[in-house]
Design an enzyme around this catalytic site. Sequence first.
Site, PDB file in Angstrom:
ATOM      1  N   GLY A 109     -13.871  58.034 -96.860  1.00 25.12           N
ATOM      2  CA  GLY A 109     -13.639  59.133 -97.637  1.00 25.12           C
ATOM      3  C   GLY A 109     -15.201  59.725 -98.349  1.00 25.12           C
ATOM      4  CB  CYS A 110     -16.259  62.934 -99.804  1.00 21.81           C
ATOM      5  SG  CYS A 110     -15.106  63.065-100.764  1.00 21.81           S
ATOM      6  CE1 TYR A 111     -16.565  62.391-105.769  1.00 22.77           C
ATOM      7  CE2 TYR A 111     -14.272  62.541-105.132  1.00 22.77           C
ATOM      8  CZ  TYR A 111     -15.342  63.452-106.216  1.00 22.77           C
ATOM      9  OH  TYR A 111     -15.369  64.312-106.783  1.00 22.77           O
ATOM     10  N   GLY A 118     -20.807  62.243 -96.104  1.00 20.88           N
ATOM     11  CA  GLY A 118     -19.451  61.922 -96.728  1.00 20.88           C
ATOM     12  C   GLY A 118     -18.341  62.238 -95.917  1.00 20.88           C
TER      13      GLY A 118
END
Lengths: 338, 338, 338, 338
Positions: free
Chosen positions: C150-152, C316
């Site tokens: 995931g990006c985070y 990300g």
Amino acid sequence: MMIRVAVLGATGYAGRESIRILLSHPQAQLTHLCALPEECGHVADIFPMFRSRLDLFVEPFDTEKARDLADVVLCCLPHKVSMVFVPPLLAAGLRVIDFSADYRFKLPDDYEQWYETPHKDPANLDQAVYGLPELSREQIRDARLVANPGCYPTGPVLGIAPLLREGLVDPSDIIVDATSGVSGAGRQPKPQHHFPERNESFEAYRIGTHPHLIEIQRCLESLVRGVRTEVLFVPHVAPMDRGILSTIYLRPKQHVSVEHLTAVYAEAYSDEPFIRLREDLPATRDVIFTNFCDITARVVKSRIVVLTAIDNMVKGASGQAIQNMNLMFGIDEKTGLL
Amino acid sequence: MMIRVAVLGATGYAGRESIRILLSHPQAQLTHLCALPEECGHVADIFPMFRSRLDLFVEPFDTEKARDLADVVLCCLPHKVSMVFVPPLLAAGLRVIDFSADYRFKLPDDYEQWYETPHKDPANLDQAVYGLPELSREQIRDARLVANPGCYPTGPVLGIAPLLREGLVDPSDIIVDATSGVSGAGRQPKPQHHFPERNESFEAYRIGTHPHLIEIQRCLESLVRGVRTEVLFVPHVAPMDRGILSTIYLRPKQHVSVEHLTAVYAEAYSDEPFIRLREDLPATRDVIFTNFCDITARVVKSRIVVLTAIDNMVKGASGQAIQNMNLMFGIDEKTGLL
Amino acid sequence: MMIRVAVLGATGYAGRESIRILLSHPQAQLTHLCALPEECGHVADIFPMFRSRLDLFVEPFDTEKARDLADVVLCCLPHKVSMVFVPPLLAAGLRVIDFSADYRFKLPDDYEQWYETPHKDPANLDQAVYGLPELSREQIRDARLVANPGCYPTGPVLGIAPLLREGLVDPSDIIVDATSGVSGAGRQPKPQHHFPERNESFEAYRIGTHPHLIEIQRCLESLVRGVRTEVLFVPHVAPMDRGILSTIYLRPKQHVSVEHLTAVYAEAYSDEPFIRLREDLPATRDVIFTNFCDITARVVKSRIVVLTAIDNMVKGASGQAIQNMNLMFGIDEKTGLL
Amino acid sequence: MMIRVAVLGATGYAGRESIRILLSHPQAQLTHLCALPEECGHVADIFPMFRSRLDLFVEPFDTEKARDLADVVLCCLPHKVSMVFVPPLLAAGLRVIDFSADYRFKLPDDYEQWYETPHKDPANLDQAVYGLPELSREQIRDARLVANPGCYPTGPVLGIAPLLREGLVDPSDIIVDATSGVSGAGRQPKPQHHFPERNESFEAYRIGTHPHLIEIQRCLESLVRGVRTEVLFVPHVAPMDRGILSTIYLRPKQHVSVEHLTAVYAEAYSDEPFIRLREDLPATRDVIFTNFCDITARVVKSRIVVLTAIDNMVKGASGQAIQNMNLMFGIDEKTGLL
């Protein structure tokens, strides 16, 4: 005196901005907010910025309720919808300030050509007054129906009118190149105004087909009857919330100095509370959240370049409507706006 | 072959952007970065974005070192400074692509009038080639000194040239209304570009006095010799980092259709790798971080409206310089740019 | 060798970014783009930025065609949709890099609890490799199915992992406070990301309920088995297009100096091409449009504060996927990314 | 009654914002504007937004003139400068609201440690009242010298105070993670706030060293005497003009429900005109250009997360100062602010 105000179409940006301004208007009271049934609810749930400031529900429209609760209706409905709702409001004795284009044209033909729909209320076109106070203050005072100007026409018309009336410029060679913030496109999300698309981008749109072209042209023609006027209008959108800057290219009929232009503007607008003549160039930052229209002119080569700056949501919409409302109810035009 | 590249004026935005592009250029190698002594240091301390990508120090300028380390110098110095540094570079046998206005005019008079300073190197004006590959590809190949075009002229010249050469438009009635992102103003902080001033504002500047006016005009005049050309140029700045959109108002000499315009552009540019003819309207979002110039034309009322979009830092500066460099060194013009 | 790449879900931002990066990847070729039937068309009509760069149609998905045309599929479909499309791709012998959350958890329970839906392809969870090359490079090389992170989680996991593995910080007291640009919310317009709503606003969302919380937690738990880990994750959105900055609050188990932390990071990451350890504080501006993760640590009072910055669309999402692809096909991990 | 107001330091953002608010304050009149000699001039030349609204010159400071023209001075000078100008103002019998940090601390040691300079006016520290009306309304009414709170402390102190006073949270484990718009950095251009640097970037700064850390901590300690309080404060800057969102991580002393927190806030703030308790999450867009502080709390895992939103220029500076002024002069606290 307290003017009791209803806002019809309260859930859009023009409605929101009208509410925002009226909340600090000392002689007006918001009494009734209306919208489509599926958009109704407490105004603070729709616009959290109004929490604890306004305890009203946005309700479905009901002519009788409007008549009982309001002296004037700010009709912030879309084009083509207003002309369905306005006739019963007028019939109920209410005064109406309409934000749509539906009552801006004297000739239904203009409307029908540029908005591509038959006009449903031609009967009321005659009594409608185009609500640009700097040009039609006296008629607005007595109007029962005011057609609030479009966001783009306000600046250019104010910037061109004095020069045209003095016969300084060629009415058949007018170019209006304008740039607006994104709020002008309304509150409904659209792919081209999705943040990652709109941010960091600049573009023109509706070149030659935006109906504010004909609105500017008809306004100017009404100032110098019998003269052919041609306006080329190109709108652009910039990555910012508010503001319109118009860069207007005019052809002088004969040599003219910037000092002469300045004198013409000064004479036309010296008593106007919301027009500011500037020597330096206007920027939208100086007018946003105000009802001012800043104007500057330059003479360059064989052209006059006029620049005007307004807040599209204030002088270009809700502020101008409230300026009109103040006139219609005989109170100081500046009330709630300075 | 690896082209060894020095960047003079490496600490400004044009220098930074040149470095950024050259880092992924497969046939060029950055060998030498220079700046004023007080701005020197490791490139990664000056521009943290280059950390771990480029291990070079920005050093004070030294002609001998440049001669030893480089085949070509990208001279990203300000106007009025370049003409002091370029002569010794040329004398040392280096090829030079100069980003300033100092070598863009054939006549020192133009330069001196618009940049308000005497020209210090008129001797080299003759050999300087204006570096717009779409117009002067062959001369660029052989040039020892290329004057890289200004950011604003590139789009309008590319958009107007084909129509002017075909005699379709009146050369004496050209209006170029352009809007740039803020990087065009350089890396030096200025009050008007401080974030809270520039954000949420749109404005025009230097109306009729911006020297890109005369640069556009001279470029166009060189295409149709002996004809009087008049350009009115009005630049604006929008709250975004990159991109220039130019909205160009032209007067056709006779009735013309958009189809005909499209055909003229197609013939002029069908083999051009960095020009994209679009039917829909260009937006800066589609060209930023690329070397493309997008072009669209419309016919509206009595005007042709041409729109061009570029990234001011790429096709308007460093990308175009590297396109020129590729031509000068006989490699594929697109190398490092697609 | 040319890797033939299909992109499934080509009309979203992750698809667009994958195309953008692959266009300058010297050892990969885009051969097949797919999307929902109603979103199909020429890629240059969907994304004008690709005009003249890529002449492919986005087509409805067809397993056989994918098998014939591609070696690997970048599956950029939404959560809950990927797990329907991935099994037939694997069955057809294709290698898959999946951008959704569907294959990121070893335990279907985690997925089902946080994504509130039954898992439809638990059989393939076992072979899926979590695609963070800095932690699992060897498994990625051999993987047939990579679950792209995931990006985070990418930044925080890279920032916390070395300290956690060294036993320097309390795994039960981890706060990740992160801020993302708006592209992370996808290409579909939404009221809260309409430009006039998102611009000039900053806010938190999904506090304690964003499933990247459990993704970060499970990643960290896999590094130090048998220890209870607790992560509190609060995402925010800022008015910008790209970038994630994570501010991570950790509790040291005993007194620790910033020099010691720096040494731990240096040992962990000295050979990593896409991790940059910085002494000054990272900013998203320095990493956008790159595959870098910038990391800095500070010791303040009784806390360690770790800051990480990435481009949410590159390291990300698409950049990391292509880093994974390079590993899976045995070419230099940096290809197309530097 | 009309309160006659002087603004000292009228050319900065706090001065500008104070002028903006006071222009529509019905019981206050701007009578005197002062700044450094080199910054003086007509207020409309300095801030074109005030053209035609305020016809005053910004003049060099003169105590006698201030005494003759004003009842109260809004002292918008920088830290370390205020303490030189405030003593003569007080000696002249003027009441003073000081925007700097110079009078916010009871102990000169705190000031000297965090602002790294000796305090030049310790004698007046005793009488200075910290101007957060929600905490110290009665003392403010009688104050001759009010120390207007810092922009960052206002939200967190208002968000934490009720929970701390009720003994619900551990005072030794408080993390304040806050994000501000750029106007908080002042009107002076700086490289890091140059538009192309600040736009499209997000970053933390002054981690553990920003003196608002100690200001928050001392405020909270004054509420629960004798208890050790530890605050970790990390400020960030986002690409927007105005607004501060604070995300506050607290550790409950025992299990607590969000309903209980809501009840505690309701009891503490039910009569507060400028505090709005929200169930949904606050966003800066809802408070900018207002004096509100929006507050929401969540319970997540073993933490309480409190979110507060204000406009850094209004409730975080000039609005709060005018709220204090209204109290000091015995008029309705909300005057000019709603």
